[in-house]
Motif scaffolding. Structure first.
Motif, PDB file in Angstrom:
ATOM      1  N   ALA A 113      21.376 -21.477  14.933  1.00 38.05           N
ATOM      2  CA  ALA A 113      20.498 -20.432  14.416  1.00 38.05           C
ATOM      3  C   ALA A 113      20.998 -19.028  14.762  1.00 38.05           C
ATOM      4  O   ALA A 113      20.723 -18.068  14.028  1.00 38.05           O
ATOM      5  CB  ALA A 113      19.091 -20.628  14.973  1.00 38.05           C
ATOM      6  N   PHE A 114      21.716 -18.912  15.861  1.00 38.39           N
ATOM      7  CA  PHE A 114      22.128 -17.596  16.353  1.00 38.39           C
ATOM      8  C   PHE A 114      23.098 -16.892  15.411  1.00 38.39           C
ATOM      9  O   PHE A 114      22.921 -15.702  15.094  1.00 38.39           O
ATOM     10  CB  PHE A 114      22.761 -17.746  17.747  1.00 38.39           C
ATOM     11  CG  PHE A 114      23.382 -16.491  18.268  1.00 38.39           C
ATOM     12  CD1 PHE A 114      22.591 -15.447  18.715  1.00 38.39           C
ATOM     13  CD2 PHE A 114      24.773 -16.349  18.313  1.00 38.39           C
ATOM     14  CE1 PHE A 114      23.172 -14.276  19.205  1.00 38.39           C
ATOM     15  CE2 PHE A 114      25.351 -15.195  18.797  1.00 38.39           C
ATOM     16  CZ  PHE A 114      24.557 -14.149  19.256  1.00 38.39           C
TER      17      PHE A 114
ATOM     18  N   LEU B 267      21.446  -8.222  19.762  1.00 38.65           N
ATOM     19  CA  LEU B 267      22.873  -7.908  19.778  1.00 38.65           C
ATOM     20  C   LEU B 267      23.358  -7.381  18.432  1.00 38.65           C
ATOM     21  O   LEU B 267      24.285  -6.559  18.377  1.00 38.65           O
ATOM     22  CB  LEU B 267      23.676  -9.166  20.150  1.00 38.65           C
ATOM     23  CG  LEU B 267      23.462  -9.722  21.553  1.00 38.65           C
ATOM     24  CD1 LEU B 267      24.238 -11.020  21.741  1.00 38.65           C
ATOM     25  CD2 LEU B 267      23.892  -8.704  22.602  1.00 38.65           C
ATOM     26  N   GLY B 268      22.742  -7.828  17.353  1.00 36.94           N
ATOM     27  CA  GLY B 268      23.187  -7.425  16.027  1.00 36.94           C
ATOM     28  C   GLY B 268      22.949  -5.961  15.723  1.00 36.94           C
ATOM     29  O   GLY B 268      23.769  -5.311  15.054  1.00 36.94           O
ATOM     30  N   VAL B 269      21.843  -5.418  16.209  1.00 34.10           N
ATOM     31  CA  VAL B 269      21.520  -4.017  15.927  1.00 34.10           C
ATOM     32  C   VAL B 269      22.550  -3.068  16.538  1.00 34.10           C
ATOM     33  O   VAL B 269      23.103  -2.209  15.829  1.00 34.10           O
ATOM     34  CB  VAL B 269      20.090  -3.680  16.406  1.00 34.10           C
ATOM     35  CG1 VAL B 269      19.850  -2.170  16.325  1.00 34.10           C
ATOM     36  CG2 VAL B 269      19.064  -4.415  15.553  1.00 34.10           C
ATOM     37  N   PRO B 270      22.855  -3.148  17.842  1.00 35.33           N
ATOM     38  CA  PRO B 270      23.874  -2.234  18.385  1.00 35.33           C
ATOM     39  C   PRO B 270      25.260  -2.461  17.791  1.00 35.33           C
ATOM     40  O   PRO B 270      26.014  -1.508  17.610  1.00 35.33           O
ATOM     41  CB  PRO B 270      23.863  -2.531  19.890  1.00 35.33           C
ATOM     42  CG  PRO B 270      23.202  -3.855  20.036  1.00 35.33           C
ATOM     43  CD  PRO B 270      22.238  -3.964  18.913  1.00 35.33           C
ATOM     44  N   ILE B 271      25.607  -3.707  17.487  1.00 39.46           N
ATOM     45  CA  ILE B 271      26.906  -3.971  16.862  1.00 39.46           C
ATOM     46  C   ILE B 271      26.974  -3.307  15.488  1.00 39.46           C
ATOM     47  O   ILE B 271      28.002  -2.747  15.103  1.00 39.46           O
ATOM     48  CB  ILE B 271      27.160  -5.485  16.750  1.00 39.46           C
ATOM     49  CG1 ILE B 271      27.346  -6.101  18.136  1.00 39.46           C
ATOM     50  CG2 ILE B 271      28.400  -5.777  15.900  1.00 39.46           C
ATOM     51  CD1 ILE B 271      27.447  -7.614  18.133  1.00 39.46           C
ATOM     52  N   GLY B 272      25.889  -3.355  14.752  1.00 38.36           N
ATOM     53  CA  GLY B 272      25.864  -2.727  13.437  1.00 38.36           C
ATOM     54  C   GLY B 272      25.854  -1.217  13.497  1.00 38.36           C
ATOM     55  O   GLY B 272      26.405  -0.547  12.612  1.00 38.36           O
ATOM     56  N   LEU B 273      25.250  -0.646  14.540  1.00 44.69           N
ATOM     57  CA  LEU B 273      25.122   0.811  14.637  1.00 44.69           C
ATOM     58  C   LEU B 273      26.407   1.484  15.086  1.00 44.69           C
ATOM     59  O   LEU B 273      26.753   2.575  14.598  1.00 44.69           O
ATOM     60  CB  LEU B 273      23.992   1.168  15.606  1.00 44.69           C
ATOM     61  CG  LEU B 273      22.559   0.965  15.101  1.00 44.69           C
ATOM     62  CD1 LEU B 273      21.570   1.267  16.215  1.00 44.69           C
ATOM     63  CD2 LEU B 273      22.283   1.866  13.904  1.00 44.69           C
ATOM     64  N   PHE B 274      27.130   0.860  15.996  1.00 45.93           N
ATOM     65  CA  PHE B 274      28.295   1.518  16.585  1.00 45.93           C
ATOM     66  C   PHE B 274      29.578   0.962  15.977  1.00 45.93           C
ATOM     67  O   PHE B 274      29.915  -0.221  16.148  1.00 45.93           O
ATOM     68  CB  PHE B 274      28.300   1.338  18.102  1.00 45.93           C
ATOM     69  CG  PHE B 274      27.071   1.903  18.763  1.00 45.93           C
ATOM     70  CD1 PHE B 274      26.892   3.277  18.868  1.00 45.93           C
ATOM     71  CD2 PHE B 274      26.084   1.068  19.255  1.00 45.93           C
ATOM     72  CE1 PHE B 274      25.749   3.804  19.462  1.00 45.93           C
ATOM     73  CE2 PHE B 274      24.940   1.575  19.848  1.00 45.93           C
ATOM     74  CZ  PHE B 274      24.771   2.950  19.946  1.00 45.93           C
ATOM     75  N   VAL B 275      30.290   1.806  15.274  1.00 45.65           N
ATOM     76  CA  VAL B 275      31.482   1.391  14.536  1.00 45.65           C
ATOM     77  C   VAL B 275      32.549   0.782  15.443  1.00 45.65           C
ATOM     78  O   VAL B 275      33.109  -0.275  15.113  1.00 45.65           O
ATOM     79  CB  VAL B 275      32.063   2.576  13.732  1.00 45.65           C
ATOM     80  CG1 VAL B 275      33.346   2.161  13.015  1.00 45.65           C
ATOM     81  CG2 VAL B 275      31.035   3.061  12.719  1.00 45.65           C
TER      82      VAL B 275
ATOM     83  N   VAL C 279      16.583 -15.757  17.733  1.00 43.53           N
ATOM     84  CA  VAL C 279      16.056 -14.554  17.080  1.00 43.53           C
ATOM     85  C   VAL C 279      16.168 -13.347  17.997  1.00 43.53           C
ATOM     86  O   VAL C 279      16.634 -12.272  17.588  1.00 43.53           O
ATOM     87  CB  VAL C 279      14.583 -14.780  16.661  1.00 43.53           C
ATOM     88  CG1 VAL C 279      13.954 -13.464  16.203  1.00 43.53           C
ATOM     89  CG2 VAL C 279      14.498 -15.809  15.540  1.00 43.53           C
ATOM     90  N   VAL C 280      15.768 -13.519  19.247  1.00 41.63           N
ATOM     91  CA  VAL C 280      15.789 -12.396  20.200  1.00 41.63           C
ATOM     92  C   VAL C 280      17.213 -11.891  20.429  1.00 41.63           C
ATOM     93  O   VAL C 280      17.491 -10.687  20.332  1.00 41.63           O
ATOM     94  CB  VAL C 280      15.136 -12.812  21.533  1.00 41.63           C
ATOM     95  CG1 VAL C 280      15.330 -11.718  22.588  1.00 41.63           C
ATOM     96  CG2 VAL C 280      13.653 -13.098  21.329  1.00 41.63           C
ATOM     97  N   LEU C 281      18.123 -12.812  20.725  1.00 41.57           N
ATOM     98  CA  LEU C 281      19.498 -12.407  21.003  1.00 41.57           C
ATOM     99  C   LEU C 281      20.231 -11.993  19.728  1.00 41.57           C
ATOM    100  O   LEU C 281      21.043 -11.055  19.748  1.00 41.57           O
ATOM    101  CB  LEU C 281      20.254 -13.542  21.688  1.00 41.57           C
ATOM    102  CG  LEU C 281      19.816 -13.876  23.113  1.00 41.57           C
ATOM    103  CD1 LEU C 281      20.679 -14.983  23.699  1.00 41.57           C
ATOM    104  CD2 LEU C 281      19.888 -12.635  23.999  1.00 41.57           C
ATOM    105  N   GLY C 282      19.971 -12.681  18.622  1.00 40.19           N
ATOM    106  CA  GLY C 282      20.648 -12.340  17.370  1.00 40.19           C
ATOM    107  C   GLY C 282      20.328 -10.936  16.917  1.00 40.19           C
ATOM    108  O   GLY C 282      21.226 -10.155  16.547  1.00 40.19           O
ATOM    109  N   ILE C 283      19.042 -10.582  16.946  1.00 37.72           N
ATOM    110  CA  ILE C 283      18.643  -9.225  16.545  1.00 37.72           C
ATOM    111  C   ILE C 283      19.010  -8.214  17.630  1.00 37.72           C
ATOM    112  O   ILE C 283      19.494  -7.114  17.334  1.00 37.72           O
ATOM    113  CB  ILE C 283      17.132  -9.187  16.249  1.00 37.72           C
ATOM    114  CG1 ILE C 283      16.804 -10.104  15.072  1.00 37.72           C
ATOM    115  CG2 ILE C 283      16.689  -7.759  15.948  1.00 37.72           C
ATOM    116  CD1 ILE C 283      15.320 -10.209  14.760  1.00 37.72           C
TER     117      ILE C 283
END
Length: 252
Positions: free
Chosen positions: A131-132, A79-87, A73-77
């Motif tokens: 889970a990741f 890492l997922g947030v910056p990947i989603g924000l920056f094209v 959960v910690v790593l998935g969220i």
């Protein structure tokens, strides 16, 4: 209280129907092979006799599940947030994420056993990977699909930095992220039981595998029932937390 009872009345009725149908097919009509499909008259006493072992196995299983899932959960969220924000980041990493997540995690079990020095570390690694990927993928999708009006309103109000992250981006993406966390939790539970069938000396999956080797299918079914009850309980607690966290949404 009455509303709660009414809300779960259908669940209880369906559960009773399933148990009654299985009882008719086994103990009453004997349509199913009694060697493989032990009836409630055998499973219930086996469940009572083995409850102490099952509870010990639950403690052992949670010691594997909890750290692996929390880390996912910690790593998935995270890492997922910056990947989603920056094209540019998303464009370059998405193909690799897709390729890595397509590999069945169970196939990595032999590698994990050889790479890590202990069974515990190998099991945590396998559960973590299972889970990741769902959490990472849904977090990226949740961030990408945020309504632009939220970000425009944040810019108008001059909300930036961490305040923008915790007051705009994460709340807007939260429903999708929680959906991914729910899927990941179920998958982690499956991988938990699978990993315990190889090399473990305790745990719910070990309990089922041990008695399966001795063809004690009454004990195996007792283990199945216990695991199902635990999973339902864990998912109910997760759904309760999700509803409180997403109380502002329409479908909460």
């Amino acid at each position: 209280m009455k509303k709660t009872v009414k809300r779960h009345l259908g669940v209880v009725a369906i559960g009773i129907g399933i148990v009654a149908a299985y009882w008719l097919l086994t103990d009453t009509w004997r349509l199913l092979d009694p060697f493989l499909f032990a009836g409630p008259s055998k499973v219930l006493p086996a469940f009572v006799r083995s409850l102490d072992k099952l509870l010990e196995g639950l403690v052992s299983s949670l010691a594997l599940l909890a750290p692996a899932y929390v880390l996912a959960v910690v790593l998935g969220i995270g890492l997922g947030v910056p990947i989603g924000l920056f094209v540019p980041l998303r464009r370059n990493l998405t193909p690799h994420i897709t390729a890595a997540s397509a590999v069945p995690v169970t196939l990595l079990t032999p590698f994990a056993i050889h790479v890590f020095s202990t069974f515990y570390a190998a099991s945590v690694c396998i559960i973590f990977l299972g889970a990741f990927w769902p959490i990472l993928g849904t977090t990226v999708a949740g961030v990408v699909t945020i309504d632009k009006r939220y970000l425009e309103n944040a810019a108008t109000l001059e909300i930036t930095g961490l305040e923008k992250m915790f007051r705009v981006i994460l709340p807007a993406a939260a429903p999708t992220i929680f959906a991914g966390c729910s899927i990941a939790l179920k998958f982690a539970f499956i991988l938990l039981t699978v990993s315990e069938m190889f090399g473990a000396t305790s745990g719910m999956g070990y309990f089922v595998q041990y008695y399966s080797d001795f063809a004690r299918f009454d004990m195996v079914l007792a283990g199945f029932v216990f695991m199902a009850v635990i999973l339902v309980g864990i998912m109910s607690l997760f759904d309760l937390f999700r509803k409180k966290a997403l109380a502002w949404t329409l479908n909460s």
